[in-house]
Design a protein around this motif. Structure first.
Motif, mmCIF file in Angstrom:
data_model
loop_
_atom_site.group_PDB
_atom_site.id
_atom_site.type_symbol
_atom_site.label_atom_id
_atom_site.label_comp_id
_atom_site.label_asym_id
_atom_site.label_seq_id
_atom_site.Cartn_x
_atom_site.Cartn_y
_atom_site.Cartn_z
ATOM 1 N N LEU A 153 34.486 8.427 41.970
ATOM 2 C CA LEU A 153 35.108 8.670 40.666
ATOM 3 C C LEU A 153 34.453 9.836 39.923
ATOM 4 N N PRO A 154 33.110 9.926 39.853
ATOM 5 C CA PRO A 154 32.518 11.066 39.137
ATOM 6 C C PRO A 154 32.944 12.424 39.705
ATOM 7 N N SER A 155 33.083 12.524 41.033
ATOM 8 C CA SER A 155 33.514 13.814 41.602
ATOM 9 C C SER A 155 34.959 14.108 41.226
ATOM 10 N N GLN A 156 35.808 13.069 41.159
ATOM 11 C CA GLN A 156 37.198 13.285 40.744
ATOM 12 C C GLN A 156 37.256 13.721 39.282
ATOM 13 N N LEU A 157 36.510 13.036 38.430
ATOM 14 C CA LEU A 157 36.505 13.406 37.010
ATOM 15 C C LEU A 157 35.965 14.824 36.816
ATOM 16 N N GLY A 158 34.978 15.200 37.616
ATOM 17 C CA GLY A 158 34.419 16.548 37.528
ATOM 18 C C GLY A 158 35.385 17.623 37.996
ATOM 19 N N SER A 159 36.258 17.274 38.922
ATOM 20 C CA SER A 159 37.242 18.231 39.450
ATOM 21 C C SER A 159 38.512 18.307 38.615
ATOM 22 N N LEU A 160 38.760 17.287 37.799
ATOM 23 C CA LEU A 160 40.018 17.187 37.057
ATOM 24 C C LEU A 160 40.236 18.362 36.109
#
Length: 177
Positions: free
Chosen positions: A127-134
């Motif tokens: 989840l943190p990598s997805q939020l960082g890429s969003l």
């Protein structure tokens, strides 16, 4: 024809909303996970974030599926994280009007949802990598941002209202196309 891409990070409610929209709009629906090659799934199961290179063929398959629906005279719905504008640009290449429904919520809520579900290969650790890429929808992108802080049927109401879609406008749109 028009297509809806229900987008957002894992756990934001994409599948739940897409199933409601499928029922209400009577448009076919496809889950983005169906388009992932086995190597992408294996990477995610191992907790390894996908690269842009991993995602490109996946996005192209979804784009092509939407185009096929348009060629058959149908609007369609697909779920896809579509985290970056460049990913959405690939999907926008499909025939027909491609519109986005960006689902958003407090990250703590999303983490609870991910942690509580079973039978899915996406671990909460990504989840943190997805939020960082969003990259949120830009004002020039065709779509709406919908907060998922209410029950799913109300999220669907918000999405359809934001898109200007209801049973009558859907029927009118199908006749025009």
């Amino acid at each position: 024809m028009q297509h809806l891409v229900v987008m957002g990070v894992s756990g934001s409610g994409k599948t739940t909303l897409a199933l409601i929209l499928e029922r209400r709009l009577d448009w076919p629906y496809a889950e983005a996970d169906e388009f992932h090659p086995p190597k992408n799934i294996a990477k995610m199961e191992a907790g390894t974030p996908l690269t842009d290179e991993d995602r490109l063929p996946w996005l192209q398959k979804m784009r092509d599926a939407l185009t096929e629906h348009a060629r058959e005279g149908r609007s369609a719905i697909v779920t896809c994280s579509a985290l970056k504008r460049s990913y959405r640009d690939v999907l926008r290449e499909a025939q027909g009007r491609v519109r986005f429904v960006h689902l958003t919520a407090d990250p703590a809520l999303i983490e609870r949802r991910i942690s509580g579900r079973t039978g899915h290969f996406m671990p909460a650790s990504l989840l943190p990598s997805q939020l960082g890429s969003l990259e949120p929808l830009e004002p020039d992108e065709d779509g709406v941002v919908v907060l998922v802080d209410v029950p799913p049927e109300e999220v669907a109401d918000r999405a359809l209202a934001g898109l200007g879609l209801d049973a009558q406008s859907r029927a009118d749109d199908e006749i025009k196309d």
